[in-house]
Structures are given as C-alpha cells and as structure tokens.
Design an enzyme around this catalytic site. Structure first.
Site, PDB file in Angstrom:
ATOM      1  N   GLU A 161     -25.069  29.585  -2.330  1.00  0.00           N
ATOM      2  CA  GLU A 161     -25.285  28.748  -1.154  1.00  0.00           C
ATOM      3  C   GLU A 161     -26.216  27.597  -1.517  1.00  0.00           C
ATOM      4  OE1 GLU A 161     -24.763  31.073   2.759  1.00  0.00           O
ATOM      5  OE2 GLU A 161     -26.726  31.579   1.988  1.00  0.00           O
ATOM      6  N   GLY A 167     -26.455  24.996   7.245  1.00  0.00           N
ATOM      7  CA  GLY A 167     -26.758  24.544   8.606  1.00  0.00           C
ATOM      8  C   GLY A 167     -26.797  23.034   8.752  1.00  0.00           C
ATOM      9  N   SER A 206     -22.279  25.723   5.565  1.00  0.00           N
ATOM     10  CA  SER A 206     -21.407  24.953   6.460  1.00  0.00           C
ATOM     11  C   SER A 206     -19.929  25.293   6.301  1.00  0.00           C
ATOM     12  CB  SER A 206     -21.654  23.447   6.278  1.00  0.00           C
ATOM     13  OG  SER A 206     -22.986  23.124   6.625  1.00  0.00           O
TER      14      SER A 206
END
Ligand code: PGA
Length: 245
Positions: A161, A167, A206
C-alpha cells in the site's frame, strides 16, 4: 479484504455482516475469498452474523498477557475464532510509531498461534518522490519477516500500500502496483524459495469498484486491501462482483 479502520459501531458492523450473506455465498462459488477487518469490538458480531466472511483484527499485541494497558492479545482473538490480523498498516506505523521490528515480533507470535498475518508495507510520498520505494519496501520485508522459515510463511499475506495512495483517491497505476508487487515476490523468493509463489500479495490504496479488476488482472496482484470503498455494503458488493464479472 475490507479495512474498516475506526468506523462502524457493533450494531453497524452486524448490519453489514447480515447484509453480506448472499454475497459471501456468491464469492465462494466464484473462488474469491472475501473478508473485513472491523474494530476489536465488532469482531464477534461480524463472525456470528456471517461466519462465511474472513474476519481480520486490525492489530494485536505481541505479548500473550500482562501489564499492557489498552492492548488486545492473541489468545483473546483466538477465543473469537479470528482468522487474520493486519500488521503494520501505515496508519499504525505513522500515528503509533510501529516499527518493522515490532511488526516482526507480532508476525512471529501470530504464526506460532496459527493466525494469518496480513503484513502491510509501502512507501510515503516523499520516499516515492525520492525514488526510494524499493529500498523502503525491501527493508520492511526483510526486517518484518526476519527469522521466519519457508513453512512459517505458507499462509502469509502481504499487502503493498503506497502511503500516498491511501484515502487520497490517487491510486497507483496498475504498472507501478505490479512492478512493486513483482519486486516483493522476488524478495520473498530470495528469502523463502518456492513458497513465494503461494504467498498472496494484495494491492491497497484507493481501490474502488471501477479499478479493482484492473489491479487483479496483474500477474503478481492476488487481491486487494480496501478502505473507504469497503464501508458501504453496496459498494463492497460492487467490488466483489466486479472482480468476477
Ligand atoms: P483506502 O484505504 O482504500 O481508503 O485508500 C486502504 C487502506 O488503508 O487499507
């Protein structure tokens, strides 16, 4: 795997789990493992309401019990039948100072107790801009997984990630995600040999219903860790259906 972070009361978690029952039957028919990571308080409600979801805790203590105010131990999670635990999410690394060494201790403790660690790695925006992605990820993998053997990592799950994509709506391109996930698989191969081909590597950051399929079509991306888009049951359903359809 949906990461709910600090969202949903027990009642809300239960409502989601009940509403996802048909979806989990659909997912298992199509060979997709689906699950969610609620807050500790929501774990048993989700397990009870839909036993077919994989249920992950978002953190755990490396110690079995004792004077560690505010912590939750592995035996406490075992009592609830928890399958997976997220380790080293970037929010835990950046807000709570979790180090690669602390992740390593937790991963050892989970594996000793037959719980699957979902180990999260990824670089910050400044590290990405400085071209340090692989260096950072290499250190996170090598230190986080130090001292483990090939049979220990049989069930390990790794999530890549990039912190700048979490986010933010700025998801990494499929090419960047695959490049780093492929690199991670190579690191795992150097450390553990052939079992690296069995280790599930997820992309996170996302991921939405409209881009999940693209990520999963990449060779070294076996799944997704999804925050915001996993909170609403309709969006969660769309994520899962879009993988299959
Ligand atoms: P996001 O979060 O999907 O909302 O970007 C991902 C994560 O933090 O695991």
């Amino acid at each position: 795997m949906g990461n709910w972070k600090m969202n949903k009361t027990i009642a809300e978690a239960k409502q989601f789990a009940l509403a996802s029952k048909k979806l989990s039957a659909y997912a298992s028919k199509n060979n997709v493992d689906i699950g969610v990571a609620p807050v500790y308080l929501g774990l048993s409600a989700v397990k009870e309401a839909n036993p077919d979801l994989f249920v992950a805790a978002q953190n755990v203590s490396q110690f079995p019990k004792g004077a560690y105010t505010g912590e939750i131990s592995i035996p406490m999670l075992q009592e609830l039948g928890i399958d997976w635990v997220l380790i080293g999410h970037s929010e835990r690394r950046s807000y709570y100072g979790e180090t690669n060494e602390a992740c390593n201790a937790k991963i050892h403790a989970l594996i000793e107790n037959n719980i699957t660690p979902l180990y999260c790695v990824g670089e910050t925006l400044s590290e990405f801009d400085a071209g340090l992605t692989k260096e950072v990820v290499k250190r996170q993998i090598e230190v986080g997984l130090a001292g483990l053997t090939a049979s220990d990592v049989n069930n390990l799950v790794v999530a890549y990630e990039p912190v700048w994509s979490i986010g933010t709506g700025k998801n990494a391109s499929k090419e960047i995600a695959e490049d780093v996930c492929h690199y991670i698989r190579g690191l795992l191969f150097d450390l553990f040999g052939d079992v690296a081909n069995k280790i599930r590597i997820l992309y996170g950051g996302s991921v939405k219903p409209n881009n999940i399929k693209e990520y999963l079509s990449a060779e070294d991306i076996d799944g997704a860790l999804v925050g915001g888009a996993s909170l609403d049951v309709n969006s969660y359903e769309e994520l899962v259906r879009n993988i299959v359809e």
